[in-house]
Scaffold this active site. Sequence first.
Site, short mmCIF file in Angstrom:
data_model
loop_
_atom_site.label_atom_id
_atom_site.label_comp_id
_atom_site.label_asym_id
_atom_site.label_seq_id
_atom_site.Cartn_x
_atom_site.Cartn_y
_atom_site.Cartn_z
N ASP A 48 -27.39 -19.43 15.83
CA ASP A 48 -28.74 -18.89 15.83
C ASP A 48 -29.74 -19.99 15.51
O ASP A 48 -29.65 -20.66 14.48
CB ASP A 48 -28.84 -17.79 14.76
CG ASP A 48 -30.21 -17.13 14.72
OD1 ASP A 48 -30.36 -16.06 15.33
OD2 ASP A 48 -31.11 -17.69 14.06
N TYR A 53 -37.83 -23.70 14.29
CA TYR A 53 -36.96 -24.51 13.43
C TYR A 53 -37.00 -25.99 13.82
O TYR A 53 -36.56 -26.84 13.07
CB TYR A 53 -35.51 -24.03 13.50
CG TYR A 53 -35.25 -22.60 13.12
CD1 TYR A 53 -36.23 -21.81 12.52
CD2 TYR A 53 -34.00 -22.03 13.35
CE1 TYR A 53 -35.98 -20.49 12.18
CE2 TYR A 53 -33.74 -20.70 13.01
CZ TYR A 53 -34.73 -19.94 12.43
OH TYR A 53 -34.46 -18.64 12.10
N LYS A 78 -35.55 -18.05 19.46
CA LYS A 78 -36.66 -17.14 19.19
C LYS A 78 -37.98 -17.75 19.66
O LYS A 78 -38.18 -18.96 19.59
CB LYS A 78 -36.75 -16.84 17.68
CG LYS A 78 -35.44 -16.37 17.07
CD LYS A 78 -35.54 -16.16 15.57
CE LYS A 78 -34.16 -16.07 14.94
NZ LYS A 78 -33.49 -17.39 14.83
N HIS A 111 -40.00 -13.81 17.33
CA HIS A 111 -39.70 -14.25 15.96
C HIS A 111 -40.40 -13.38 14.91
O HIS A 111 -39.79 -13.02 13.90
CB HIS A 111 -40.11 -15.72 15.80
CG HIS A 111 -39.36 -16.43 14.73
ND1 HIS A 111 -39.06 -17.77 14.80
CD2 HIS A 111 -38.85 -16.01 13.55
CE1 HIS A 111 -38.38 -18.13 13.72
NE2 HIS A 111 -38.25 -17.08 12.94
#
Length: 282
Positions: A48, A53, A78, A111
């Site tokens: 994931d 990120y 996401k 997200h």
Amino acid sequence: MKTLTDTFKLHNGTEIPGVGFGTWQTPDGETAVNAVKKAIESGYRHIDTAAAYKNEGSVGQAIRESGVDRKDLFITSKLWNSERGYETTKAAFDSTLKALGTDYLDLYLIHWPANKKQSDDWETINLDTWKAMTELYKEGKIKAIGVSNFMPHHLEALVNTEIKPMVNQIEYHPGYTQDDTVAYCKQHDILVEAWSPIGSGRLLENEDLKKIAGKYDKSVAQLCIRYVMQNGILPLPKSVTPSRIEENTHLFDFEISEADMDQMDGMDTVGFSGMTPDEMDL
């Protein structure tokens, strides 16, 4: 569920490995590459990540270097908040594929929901975003689509569209279980995933949890992950420490008793990140 690769079946028939490896707060570069490679080596087949990120490139590199075929891995990413909307969602999706070095995603999530604090048109923004994701899904570029951090009032509009969300990834751990959202998702056959199943480490020194974990000769992290699993929710533990990555896979040789589950269910709010979807202004 008896192994890391046992699956949940989503409402469209897609099978998703029942424990995933999370990469939130995992620094891009060598740290992320090594963590994901170790996770795959330890048996994880569900990874994931997210555009926010800023480690999708490293995740993709780790996958290519792992020696495991892409088709045998389940990859989630996401859409970040700044890219919500119809056209921007499609462009962001293409960027994610390029960064990961793959030509499809197994799961793509919104997200965070747009909310009233951000825009009076929050519901339209979410629906326009969902329309783009639905089209990408129907084109075969994504095997499953869903959301993250959506509460029932955010989900209501989406569950009445042509294709409703298959997954909702939320903060979930002992001391913060979002029962109303979980119940709504189960009612609508939306699988709940748990980010931060050990409270981003905030639960590790909790004395009550340490006492319960000791009964099973397990770490607090293992206890928390197992708790999530026994509630029918898919955990996404994360670590960059090789020994912890390995340790967090040892989840199938014990079962938490009903009494201990009840005690954990009844915990006061603890370990909560403080991030509330309707208050997010990112």
